[in-house]
Design a protein around this motif. Structure first.
Motif, PDB file in Angstrom:
ATOM      1  N   VAL A  34       0.843  -1.194   0.000  1.00 12.01           N
ATOM      2  CA  VAL A  34       0.000   0.000   0.000  1.00 12.01           C
ATOM      3  C   VAL A  34       0.882   1.249   0.000  1.00 12.01           C
ATOM      4  O   VAL A  34       0.672   2.179  -0.798  1.00 12.01           O
ATOM      5  N   ARG A  35       1.877   1.256   0.856  1.00 10.58           N
ATOM      6  CA  ARG A  35       2.764   2.422   0.935  1.00 10.58           C
ATOM      7  C   ARG A  35       3.560   2.603  -0.357  1.00 10.58           C
ATOM      8  O   ARG A  35       3.749   3.728  -0.831  1.00 10.58           O
ATOM      9  N   LEU A  36       4.007   1.509  -0.966  1.00  6.99           N
ATOM     10  CA  LEU A  36       4.724   1.597  -2.234  1.00  6.99           C
ATOM     11  C   LEU A  36       3.812   2.185  -3.312  1.00  6.99           C
ATOM     12  O   LEU A  36       4.220   3.086  -4.055  1.00  6.99           O
ATOM     13  N   LEU A  37       2.589   1.690  -3.404  1.00 10.33           N
ATOM     14  CA  LEU A  37       1.642   2.224  -4.386  1.00 10.33           C
ATOM     15  C   LEU A  37       1.429   3.719  -4.181  1.00 10.33           C
ATOM     16  O   LEU A  37       1.365   4.482  -5.159  1.00 10.33           O
ATOM     17  N   ARG A  38       1.330   4.143  -2.947  1.00 12.33           N
ATOM     18  CA  ARG A  38       1.134   5.573  -2.658  1.00 12.33           C
ATOM     19  C   ARG A  38       2.335   6.402  -3.099  1.00 12.33           C
ATOM     20  O   ARG A  38       2.168   7.499  -3.628  1.00 12.33           O
ATOM     21  N   THR A  39       3.555   5.885  -2.877  1.00 10.72           N
ATOM     22  CA  THR A  39       4.739   6.643  -3.306  1.00 10.72           C
ATOM     23  C   THR A  39       4.792   6.770  -4.828  1.00 10.72           C
ATOM     24  O   THR A  39       5.426   7.687  -5.343  1.00 10.72           O
ATOM     25  N   LEU A  40       4.130   5.868  -5.541  1.00 10.44           N
ATOM     26  CA  LEU A  40       4.085   5.912  -6.999  1.00 10.44           C
ATOM     27  C   LEU A  40       2.913   6.752  -7.511  1.00 10.44           C
ATOM     28  O   LEU A  40       2.656   6.797  -8.715  1.00 10.44           O
ATOM     29  N   GLY A  41       2.200   7.398  -6.586  1.00 11.05           N
ATOM     30  CA  GLY A  41       1.133   8.318  -6.971  1.00 11.05           C
ATOM     31  C   GLY A  41      -0.251   7.725  -7.058  1.00 11.05           C
ATOM     32  O   GLY A  41      -1.155   8.346  -7.629  1.00 11.05           O
ATOM     33  N   HIS A  42      -0.456   6.542  -6.489  1.00  6.81           N
ATOM     34  CA  HIS A  42      -1.769   5.902  -6.538  1.00  6.81           C
ATOM     35  C   HIS A  42      -2.560   6.158  -5.261  1.00  6.81           C
ATOM     36  O   HIS A  42      -1.991   6.372  -4.192  1.00  6.81           O
ATOM     37  N   ASP A  43      -3.865   6.119  -5.383  1.00  4.64           N
ATOM     38  CA  ASP A  43      -4.779   6.195  -4.247  1.00  4.64           C
ATOM     39  C   ASP A  43      -4.977   4.751  -3.783  1.00  4.64           C
ATOM     40  O   ASP A  43      -5.797   4.019  -4.342  1.00  4.64           O
ATOM     41  N   ALA A  44      -4.194   4.316  -2.813  1.00  3.48           N
ATOM     42  CA  ALA A  44      -4.162   2.906  -2.424  1.00  3.48           C
ATOM     43  C   ALA A  44      -4.667   2.682  -1.009  1.00  3.48           C
ATOM     44  O   ALA A  44      -4.465   3.513  -0.121  1.00  3.48           O
ATOM     45  N   CYS A  45      -5.310   1.536  -0.819  1.00  5.42           N
ATOM     46  CA  CYS A  45      -5.714   1.078   0.508  1.00  5.42           C
ATOM     47  C   CYS A  45      -5.547  -0.434   0.526  1.00  5.42           C
ATOM     48  O   CYS A  45      -5.360  -1.063  -0.517  1.00  5.42           O
ATOM     49  N   GLY A  46      -5.587  -1.015   1.719  1.00  2.63           N
ATOM     50  CA  GLY A  46      -5.386  -2.451   1.821  1.00  2.63           C
ATOM     51  C   GLY A  46      -6.239  -3.060   2.903  1.00  2.63           C
ATOM     52  O   GLY A  46      -6.641  -2.391   3.852  1.00  2.63           O
ATOM     53  N   ILE A  47      -6.528  -4.352   2.743  1.00  2.78           N
ATOM     54  CA  ILE A  47      -7.193  -5.124   3.788  1.00  2.78           C
ATOM     55  C   ILE A  47      -6.432  -6.422   4.004  1.00  2.78           C
ATOM     56  O   ILE A  47      -5.804  -6.953   3.109  1.00  2.78           O
ATOM     57  N   ASP A  48      -6.498  -6.890   5.243  1.00  4.54           N
ATOM     58  CA  ASP A  48      -5.883  -8.161   5.616  1.00  4.54           C
ATOM     59  C   ASP A  48      -6.653  -8.684   6.824  1.00  4.54           C
ATOM     60  O   ASP A  48      -7.478  -7.973   7.407  1.00  4.54           O
TER      61      ASP A  48
END
Length: 166
Positions: A34-48
């Motif tokens: 999730v954090r990697l996706l955000r650094t690449l400019g994406h609106d990211a969230c995650g579930i686990d």
């Protein structure tokens, strides 16, 4: 030791997501993806299964998000351990907008294409990472860090797949 043998950066590069994409990481673990996706400019969230920083507690088979909410869904080493790969694929298809992208890296005990096709996906890119998965799994057993789950008998393969929702 990471929780999977794949390369998250490579999986994201294979998908060719444009910055700003809304992405859900299913089985997000500690939230690194999730954090990697955000650094690449994406609106990211995650579930686990368990909440973590940047990750909500939830069930990847029944997320509770509205259908068509995401441009992309990413999952690494979570569909198989869910115990219901077809169910995880169906939920991913439900979550994606038409033409949305599935980024999937996981172990399969049968060819993945029929499973993805049945869920409404078309594979656009795939790479066989079986050798890396075997090395990862043997190393984790040797080091005592393996998260052992029931494994069917038979030949397995580890695939990095990019698929589009048709």
């Amino acid at each position: 030791m990471t929780r999977h043998p794949g390369d998250t950066n490579h999986l994201i590069e294979l998908a060719g997501l444009r910055p700003g994409a809304r992405v859900l990481d299913l089985g997000a673990g500690d939230g690194d993806g999730v954090r990697l996706l955000r650094t690449l400019g994406h609106d990211a969230c995650g579930i686990d299964r368990k909440a973590a920083p940047d990750v909500e507690a939830g069930d990847l088979l029944h997320t509770g998000f509205a259908g068509g909410s995401f441009d992309a869904v990413m999952s690494e080493c979570a569909f198989f351990v869910s115990g219901d790969v077809p169910g995880a694929l169906r939920e991913s298809a439900r979550l994606l907008k038409q033409g949305g992208t599935l980024l999937l890296a996981d172990v399969f005990f049968q060819p993945p294409e029929p499973l993805l096709t049945a869920a409404g996906f078309r594979i656009t890119k795939q790479e066989d990472w079986t050798k890396a998965w075997r090395e990862y799994y043997l190393r984790s057993i040797w080091e005592g860090t393996a998260d052992v789950c029931p494994v069917p008998k038979g030949k397995s393969a580890y695939w990095m797949l990019i698929a589009r929702k048709d």
